[in-house]
Motif scaffolding. Structure first.
Motif, mmCIF file in Angstrom:
data_model
loop_
_atom_site.group_PDB
_atom_site.id
_atom_site.type_symbol
_atom_site.label_atom_id
_atom_site.label_comp_id
_atom_site.label_asym_id
_atom_site.label_seq_id
_atom_site.Cartn_x
_atom_site.Cartn_y
_atom_site.Cartn_z
ATOM 1 N N UNK A 176 1.034 -1.193 0.043
ATOM 2 C CA UNK A 176 -0.107 0.011 -0.047
ATOM 3 C C UNK A 176 0.994 1.140 -0.152
ATOM 4 N N UNK A 177 0.755 2.021 -1.003
ATOM 5 C CA UNK A 177 1.414 3.216 -1.331
ATOM 6 C C UNK A 177 0.619 4.305 -0.889
ATOM 7 N N UNK A 178 0.794 5.440 -0.150
ATOM 8 C CA UNK A 178 0.047 6.424 0.180
ATOM 9 C C UNK A 178 0.664 7.767 -0.031
ATOM 10 N N UNK A 179 0.226 8.864 -1.054
ATOM 11 C CA UNK A 179 0.553 9.893 -1.336
ATOM 12 C C UNK A 179 -0.193 11.237 -0.840
ATOM 13 N N UNK A 180 0.257 12.015 0.036
ATOM 14 C CA UNK A 180 -0.511 13.151 0.646
ATOM 15 C C UNK A 180 0.091 14.546 0.341
ATOM 16 N N UNK A 181 -0.667 15.338 -0.459
ATOM 17 C CA UNK A 181 -0.171 16.590 -0.830
ATOM 18 C C UNK A 181 -1.036 17.677 -0.046
ATOM 19 N N UNK A 182 -0.168 18.681 0.486
ATOM 20 C CA UNK A 182 -1.072 19.919 1.454
ATOM 21 C C UNK A 182 -1.747 20.559 0.623
ATOM 22 N N UNK A 199 8.656 -13.218 -12.864
ATOM 23 C CA UNK A 199 8.452 -14.180 -11.825
ATOM 24 C C UNK A 199 7.560 -13.816 -10.756
ATOM 25 N N UNK A 200 7.147 -12.338 -10.769
ATOM 26 C CA UNK A 200 5.949 -12.052 -9.757
ATOM 27 C C UNK A 200 4.947 -11.413 -10.517
ATOM 28 N N UNK A 201 3.832 -11.994 -10.028
ATOM 29 C CA UNK A 201 2.520 -11.367 -10.696
ATOM 30 C C UNK A 201 2.064 -10.405 -9.991
ATOM 31 N N UNK A 202 1.583 -9.111 -10.658
ATOM 32 C CA UNK A 202 1.168 -8.127 -9.866
ATOM 33 C C UNK A 202 -0.441 -8.018 -10.179
ATOM 34 N N UNK A 203 -1.190 -7.931 -9.144
ATOM 35 C CA UNK A 203 -2.694 -7.673 -9.083
ATOM 36 C C UNK A 203 -3.041 -6.208 -8.561
ATOM 37 N N UNK A 204 -3.087 -5.272 -9.167
ATOM 38 C CA UNK A 204 -3.225 -3.922 -8.632
ATOM 39 C C UNK A 204 -4.906 -3.657 -8.417
ATOM 40 N N UNK A 205 -5.283 -2.841 -7.307
ATOM 41 C CA UNK A 205 -6.446 -2.683 -6.981
ATOM 42 C C UNK A 205 -6.908 -1.247 -7.372
ATOM 43 N N UNK A 206 -8.150 -0.845 -7.349
ATOM 44 C CA UNK A 206 -8.675 0.617 -7.841
ATOM 45 C C UNK A 206 -8.156 1.483 -6.848
ATOM 46 N N UNK A 207 -7.261 2.824 -7.364
ATOM 47 C CA UNK A 207 -6.929 3.639 -6.516
ATOM 48 C C UNK A 207 -7.948 4.332 -5.564
ATOM 49 N N UNK A 208 -7.703 4.826 -4.359
ATOM 50 C CA UNK A 208 -8.729 5.375 -3.437
ATOM 51 C C UNK A 208 -8.155 6.868 -3.476
ATOM 52 N N UNK A 219 -9.228 23.439 0.340
ATOM 53 C CA UNK A 219 -8.482 21.952 0.430
ATOM 54 C C UNK A 219 -7.696 22.197 1.587
ATOM 55 N N UNK A 220 -7.580 20.951 2.383
ATOM 56 C CA UNK A 220 -6.493 20.989 3.517
ATOM 57 C C UNK A 220 -5.528 20.126 2.885
ATOM 58 N N UNK A 221 -6.014 18.953 2.306
ATOM 59 C CA UNK A 221 -4.897 18.135 1.775
ATOM 60 C C UNK A 221 -5.718 17.311 0.899
ATOM 61 N N UNK A 222 -5.146 16.629 -0.168
ATOM 62 C CA UNK A 222 -5.478 15.516 -0.927
ATOM 63 C C UNK A 222 -4.759 14.221 -0.863
ATOM 64 N N UNK A 223 -5.252 13.216 -0.960
ATOM 65 C CA UNK A 223 -4.551 11.908 -0.498
ATOM 66 C C UNK A 223 -4.846 10.907 -1.576
ATOM 67 N N UNK A 224 -3.949 10.122 -2.046
ATOM 68 C CA UNK A 224 -4.188 9.224 -3.108
ATOM 69 C C UNK A 224 -3.408 7.657 -2.528
ATOM 70 N N UNK A 225 -4.310 6.646 -2.376
ATOM 71 C CA UNK A 225 -3.869 5.634 -1.958
ATOM 72 C C UNK A 225 -3.968 4.449 -3.060
ATOM 73 N N UNK A 226 -3.019 3.806 -3.333
ATOM 74 C CA UNK A 226 -2.881 2.510 -4.050
ATOM 75 C C UNK A 226 -2.299 1.385 -3.636
#
Length: 442
Positions: A176-182, A199-208, A219-226
């Protein structure tokens, strides 16, 4: 000579009326050096001679390739002198977020202003907003990027569902990678590449994505979670590449790179691991082919499938027909409730209880406009025939619009109690009047 005097007198009257007309002033903060995605405040102030008899109707508008955050019913009151005439003012603030580089022109919308040109008579004027424009740009150092992310602070973090140790073939790890911008909306944060070697299979989910705003809509902050799941399919020594995200620092005016370092781990063999595709089974003996009518063979399936398709088509048609209407009715009901007499009176009581004179005055005007349409503040006080209520209302007005600052005795809680009693008496009077009408029908 008589005709000349009449013409001069008419011109004097016209100039006097124009001098006492409402005035709308607006400016942008900042007005230049604007970057894409940077919030711009458009401060609009309406000045009227004497006093307001209702709340000004500030327009709602849209700007192409920009996000416009409308005022949130928290105006600021003021007063000033213009050419020797006393003016009362109400200020609202819009927030604009340009989404791409270019020139932006604000539409020439009009503000509806109710005011007392000749007290206590109420007059309504339509005053246009001033012509404003601005230019949004992208710094030269960031023009080669596929995106532009201006903010004062940005953080990029990651977490794993389990430690990157003692891994074997067949194990699944969630990343889980989270990016937060003020002070930035989340939609401007670009997607991240969560790649993996062979050799590694990646299954990404829909970003939040999530936006945190203030009560005023800023806007106080925006956040994207993948999130992505990594399935190890082969044993070996693996290194997941580093992740970089470039952003423009509004404080230092330079391009900054946020980095998540590369991740290294070793996956051991797993004799118990079963591949996703099991080995093929032995071919079964082929039975002799017997010719059979397709209709007889699949008749029941065709009928069931046809009925299901018809039912789904009817259901979709009903949803297509009724859903927009139901949504419009719900929105209309919510809008009526938001602007109802009870809601306005509740907001007025809350402002008075908090002893907030500015908000109390604004909500008082709005409540009177809904409770008694077409009735000014002075007319409403005259109908109420309540000296205490009239006195407290005058104290409220003086505390906001007096030319000199004095120690006025306006008490919000006492004013709220007087308003509750007046509203109760008014309702009892209306109920009694309706009862007498029912007893004596025409």
């Amino acid at each position: 000579m008589k005709r000349v005097l009449i013409t001069v007198f008419a011109a004097f009257i016209a100039l006097t009326a124009a001098a006492q007309s409402p005035i709308v002033q607006a400016h942008l903060e900042p007005s230049h050096g604007i970057l894409v995605g940077q919030p711009i405040r458009m401060v609009v102030t309406v000045y009227v001679p004497n006093y307001f008899t209702g709340s000004p109707d500030f327009p709602e508008f849209e700007i192409e390739n920009a996000i416009v955050v409308l005022p949130q019913d928290r105006p600021a009151n003021s007063n000033t002198q213009i050419d020797g005439v006393r003016y009362a003012g109400i200020t609202e603030t819009y927030v604009i977020y340009p989404q791409q580089a270019g020139d932006f022109h604000l539409p020439r919308e009009q503000v509806t202003v109710p005011f007392a040109l000749a007290p206590p008579k109420s007059t309504i004027a339509q005053v246009p907003l001033p012509a404003l424009a601005f230019h949004a740009d992208v710094p030269a150092a960031a023009r080669d990027l596929d995106y532009f992310l201006p903010t004062t602070a940005l953080t990029m973090q990651q977490k794993w569902s389990s430690p990157m140790k003692n891994l074997r073939v067949g194990d699944t790890i969630e990343r889980t990678v989270t990016v937060t911008a003020t002070k930035m909306q989340s939609m401007l944060i670009p997607p991240l590449s969560l790649d993996a070697p062979s050799g590694i299979r990646v299954y990404p989910e829909e970003p939040v994505i999530h936006d945190q705003k203030t009560d005023r809509g800023d806007f106080v902050y925006g956040r994207r979670t993948q999130t992505a799941k990594y399935v190890i399919q082969k044993e070996g020594d693996y290194t997941l590449p580093s992740i970089e995200l470039k952003w423009w620092n509004l404080s230092s005016h330079r391009l900054v790179t946020a980095t998540l370092p590369a991740v290294h781990f070793i996956a051991a063999a797993n004799t118990n691991y079963v591949t996703e595709l099991p080995p093929e089974s032995e071919p079964a003996p082929i039975a002799p082919i017997r010719h059979r009518s397709l209709w007889k063979q699949y008749r029941s399936r065709i009928l069931i499938t046809s009925l299901c398709c018809i039912a789904v088509a009817l259901l979709l048609a009903m949803i297509w027909y009724w859903l927009p209407r139901a949504r419009r009715r719900l929105q209309a009901w919510q809008e009526r409730r938001r602007h109802s007499e009870a809601t306005y009176f509740h907001n007025l009581q809350r402002a008075c209880t908090q002893n907030n004179a500015a908000e109390s005055y604004v909500w008082l005007l709005k409540w009177i406009a809904v409770a008694d349409p077409g009735v000014s503040l002075q007319q409403a006080l005259k109908r109420a025939d309540n000296p205490l209520l009239t006195s407290d209302t005058n104290d409220l007005g003086e505390s906001l619009f007096a030319q000199r600052i004095q120690d006025y005795s306006w008490n919000g809680k006492r004013f709220a109690a007087l308003l509750r009693q007046q509203r109760k008496d008014h309702r009892m009077h209306l109920s009694k009047h309706q009862y007498l009408n029912d007893l004596n029908p025409k």
